[in-house]
Design an enzyme around this catalytic site. Structure first.
Site, PDB file in Angstrom:
ATOM      1  CE1 TYR A 105      -3.320  -2.230   5.552  1.00 25.29           C
ATOM      2  CE2 TYR A 105      -2.731  -0.122   4.559  1.00 25.29           C
ATOM      3  CZ  TYR A 105      -3.264  -1.387   4.455  1.00 25.29           C
ATOM      4  OH  TYR A 105      -3.759  -1.824   3.231  1.00 25.29           O
ATOM      5  CE  LYS A 119      -0.984  -4.116   3.335  1.00 27.91           C
ATOM      6  NZ  LYS A 119      -1.452  -5.436   2.922  1.00 27.91           N
ATOM      7  CB  SER A 134      -0.864  -0.015   1.260  1.00 29.54           C
ATOM      8  OG  SER A 134      -1.373   1.255   1.537  1.00 29.54           O
TER       9      SER A 134
HETATM   10  N1  LIG Z   1      -8.803  -1.455  -0.535  1.00 29.31           N
HETATM   11  C1  LIG Z   1      -7.770  -0.644  -0.633  1.00 29.31           C
HETATM   12  O1  LIG Z   1      -7.915   0.579  -0.854  1.00 29.31           O
HETATM   13  C2  LIG Z   1      -6.358  -1.178  -0.490  1.00 29.31           C
HETATM   14  C3  LIG Z   1      -5.298  -0.336  -0.766  1.00 29.31           C
HETATM   15  C4  LIG Z   1      -4.014  -0.825  -0.627  1.00 29.31           C
HETATM   16  C5  LIG Z   1      -3.800  -2.146  -0.246  1.00 29.31           C
HETATM   17  N2  LIG Z   1      -4.846  -2.943   0.038  1.00 29.31           N
HETATM   18  C6  LIG Z   1      -4.575  -4.316   0.443  1.00 29.31           C
HETATM   19  O2  LIG Z   1      -5.295  -5.213  -0.383  1.00 29.31           O
HETATM   20  C7  LIG Z   1      -5.673  -6.378   0.361  1.00 29.31           C
HETATM   21  C8  LIG Z   1      -7.170  -6.606   0.267  1.00 29.31           C
HETATM   22  O3  LIG Z   1      -7.834  -5.442   0.737  1.00 29.31           O
HETATM   23  P1  LIG Z   1      -9.419  -5.372   0.819  1.00 29.31           P
HETATM   24  O4  LIG Z   1      -9.779  -3.977   0.575  1.00 29.31           O
HETATM   25  O5  LIG Z   1     -10.016  -6.444  -0.007  1.00 29.31           O
HETATM   26  O6  LIG Z   1      -9.628  -5.697   2.365  1.00 29.31           O
HETATM   27  P2  LIG Z   1     -10.818  -6.531   3.082  1.00 29.31           P
HETATM   28  O7  LIG Z   1     -10.817  -6.093   4.510  1.00 29.31           O
HETATM   29  O8  LIG Z   1     -12.080  -6.438   2.288  1.00 29.31           O
HETATM   30  O9  LIG Z   1     -10.294  -8.034   2.982  1.00 29.31           O
HETATM   31  C9  LIG Z   1      -9.341  -8.561   3.854  1.00 29.31           C
HETATM   32  C10 LIG Z   1      -9.754  -9.980   4.190  1.00 29.31           C
HETATM   33  O10 LIG Z   1      -8.781 -10.548   5.085  1.00 29.31           O
HETATM   34  C11 LIG Z   1      -9.492 -11.452   5.913  1.00 29.31           C
HETATM   35  N3  LIG Z   1      -8.735 -11.759   7.134  1.00 29.31           N
HETATM   36  C12 LIG Z   1      -8.449 -10.923   8.161  1.00 29.31           C
HETATM   37  N4  LIG Z   1      -7.812 -11.590   9.132  1.00 29.31           N
HETATM   38  C13 LIG Z   1      -7.676 -12.872   8.697  1.00 29.31           C
HETATM   39  C14 LIG Z   1      -7.096 -14.049   9.269  1.00 29.31           C
HETATM   40  N5  LIG Z   1      -6.547 -14.044  10.480  1.00 29.31           N
HETATM   41  N6  LIG Z   1      -7.139 -15.183   8.544  1.00 29.31           N
HETATM   42  C15 LIG Z   1      -7.729 -15.220   7.318  1.00 29.31           C
HETATM   43  N7  LIG Z   1      -8.287 -14.146   6.748  1.00 29.31           N
HETATM   44  C16 LIG Z   1      -8.257 -12.985   7.427  1.00 29.31           C
HETATM   45  C17 LIG Z   1     -10.785 -10.731   6.241  1.00 29.31           C
HETATM   46  O11 LIG Z   1     -11.774 -11.620   6.706  1.00 29.31           O
HETATM   47  C18 LIG Z   1     -11.117 -10.076   4.903  1.00 29.31           C
HETATM   48  O12 LIG Z   1     -12.022 -10.860   4.157  1.00 29.31           O
HETATM   49  C19 LIG Z   1      -5.174  -6.138   1.791  1.00 29.31           C
HETATM   50  O13 LIG Z   1      -3.908  -6.751   1.947  1.00 29.31           O
HETATM   51  C20 LIG Z   1      -5.022  -4.630   1.857  1.00 29.31           C
HETATM   52  O14 LIG Z   1      -4.074  -4.261   2.814  1.00 29.31           O
HETATM   53  C21 LIG Z   1      -6.133  -2.502  -0.099  1.00 29.31           C
END
Ligand SMILES: NC(=O)c1ccc[n+]([C@@H]2O[C@H](COP(=O)([O-])OP(=O)(O)OC[C@H]3O[C@@H](n4cnc5c(N)ncnc54)[C@H](O)[C@@H]3O)[C@@H](O)[C@H]2O)c1
Length: 350
Positions: A156, A160, A132
């Site tokens: 966070y 990362k 991120s």
């Molecule tokens: N959405 C954004 O703007 C954005 C930006 C940069 C990076 N990211 C990264 O992209 C990835 C996905 O993001 P997202 O927006 O889909 O997030 P999200 O919160 O929708 O999905 C994350 C998932 O991780 C699962 N999770 C959490 N703890 C867990 C555990 N102990 N075991 C198994 N599963 C577990 C949750 O249940 C959830 O379904 C993440 O790594 C996030 O950091 C997202």
């Protein structure tokens, strides 16, 4: 155990991006007859029109024994891992210990398993990681370039960055074949509001377009100077496309010293978002049948903690290295992104 090709593991597969990536890999012509292993602490849903086999696993990835299960299914050892589970920015800021456990320890556990099981595969496992822009903080140049040093100012981003170091080192040693995308903030994100400091960036479009009230934690009114807060954005469609492309980038296209790449995005501001919202949506109909200006559904309630976290993230990047690798950017700016969300809303897919 079989080591046949096109077995893709997605962690965080019940999440917003994970479920979209699973569907996109399923639909990717370059990954035919793919077998999917979908894992999350919440039971994931299989994508539609699956051509190969799909296994969905409800697992807690902070448990090493649960991680090992992902490499021991009847489908065989995955050749690609999309490591996408995690606790989002506000969640890991508010619960530091949980953030460390999920955002660092479980990723290390997954890397160790990919190393261990990859040794019996033909090639090291591709390990695609969603990092991120939150890895950046502190004084930054006007435009972030690949050589800009990342100094996160939040739990966070720190997590990362730690994972990036591990993935680079595992890649250097040939334990895995890492591909790390530092994603822009994704907007407009469908579904329910997330525990992320960036959640409002989608919320101020998504909720009002559905005729629902929402809070904007930046500024106290439409005239607040805080609304000029700059943001680095990509649409979900483009981010998912780039995550699929990342799987196919030839190893020799990456620079030799790192597998980190800042995925392309574009600069906007909270104010521009609101202008795009009004331009695309105009008035909306409430459930009561009353029609209101879409901006009337937004309550401005400045949250300095939230504002500080988001303001510490950079809002301008040089996309050229990402373009060299074949990654793509949204062409239509903020208006295009809001129009895309409107189309998704009309198709009932948000
Ligand atoms: N959405 C954004 O703007 C954005 C930006 C940069 C990076 N990211 C990264 O992209 C990835 C996905 O993001 P997202 O927006 O889909 O997030 P999200 O919160 O929708 O999905 C994350 C998932 O991780 C699962 N999770 C959490 N703890 C867990 C555990 N102990 N075991 C198994 N599963 C577990 C949750 O249940 C959830 O379904 C993440 O790594 C996030 O950091 C997202």
């Amino acid at each position: 155990m079989s080591t046949s090709k096109n077995i893709v593991l997605v962690t965080g597969a019940a999440g917003f991006l994970g479920s979209l990536v699973a569907q996109a890999i399923q639909d990717d012509p370059q990954t035919p007859n793919v077998h999917l292993i979908l894992a999350d602490i919440v039971e994931p849903t299989a994508p539609s029109n699956t051509s190969g086999n799909v296994i969905t696993l409800k697992v807690d990835l902070t448990e090493q024994s649960d991680i090992e299960k992902l490499f021991e299914t009847k489908l065989g050892i995955p050749d690609t891992v999309y490591c996408m589970h995690g606790i989002m920015s506000r969640g890991s800021e508010d619960n530091f210990d949980l953030g460390l456990k999920v955002n660092i320890d479980s990723v290390r556990g997954l890397l160790q398993a990919a190393r261990k099981y990859g040794q019996s595969a033909e090639n090291s496992i591709k390990f695609i990681f969603t990092s991120s822009l939150a890895v950046y903080g502190g004084p930054l140049p006007d435009v972030v370039v690949p050589s800009t040093i990342a100094t996160p100012e939040g739990a966070y981003g720190m997590a990362k960055l730690c994972c990036e170091f591990f993935i680079n080192e595992y890649t250097r040693r040939g334990f895995v074949n890492g591909r790390i995308l530092r994603l822009p903030t994704i907007a407009v994100r469908g579904g329910a509001p997330a525990a992320a400091s960036s959640s409002f960036i989608s919320g101020i479009i998504r909720e009002p377009m559905k005729g629902l009230p929402t809070v904007c934690p930046i500024g106290n009114s439409l005239d607040s100077p805080e609304l000029d807060l700059a943001l680095w954005i990509s649409s979900p469609r483009t981010v998912v496309r780039n995550l699929v492309i990342a799987k196919h980038i030839p190893d020799n296209k990456f620079v030799t010293h790192t597998r980190v790449v800042c995925a392309p995005g574009f600069t906007t501001t909270v104010r521009e978002e609101l202008e795009a919202l009004r331009a695309v949506s105009g008035n909306v109909m409430l459930q009561s049948g009353k029609e209101v200006d879409v901006l009337e559904l937004i309550e401005f309630k400045d949250d300095p903690t939230n504002r500080r976290i988001v303001a510490s993230w950079p809002a301008r990047f040089d996309n050229s290295y990402a373009f060299d690798l074949g990654l793509v950017v949204d062409e239509g700016g903020m208006i295009g992104v809001v129009e895309e969300f409107k189309r998704e809303l009309e198709r009932g897919r948000t």
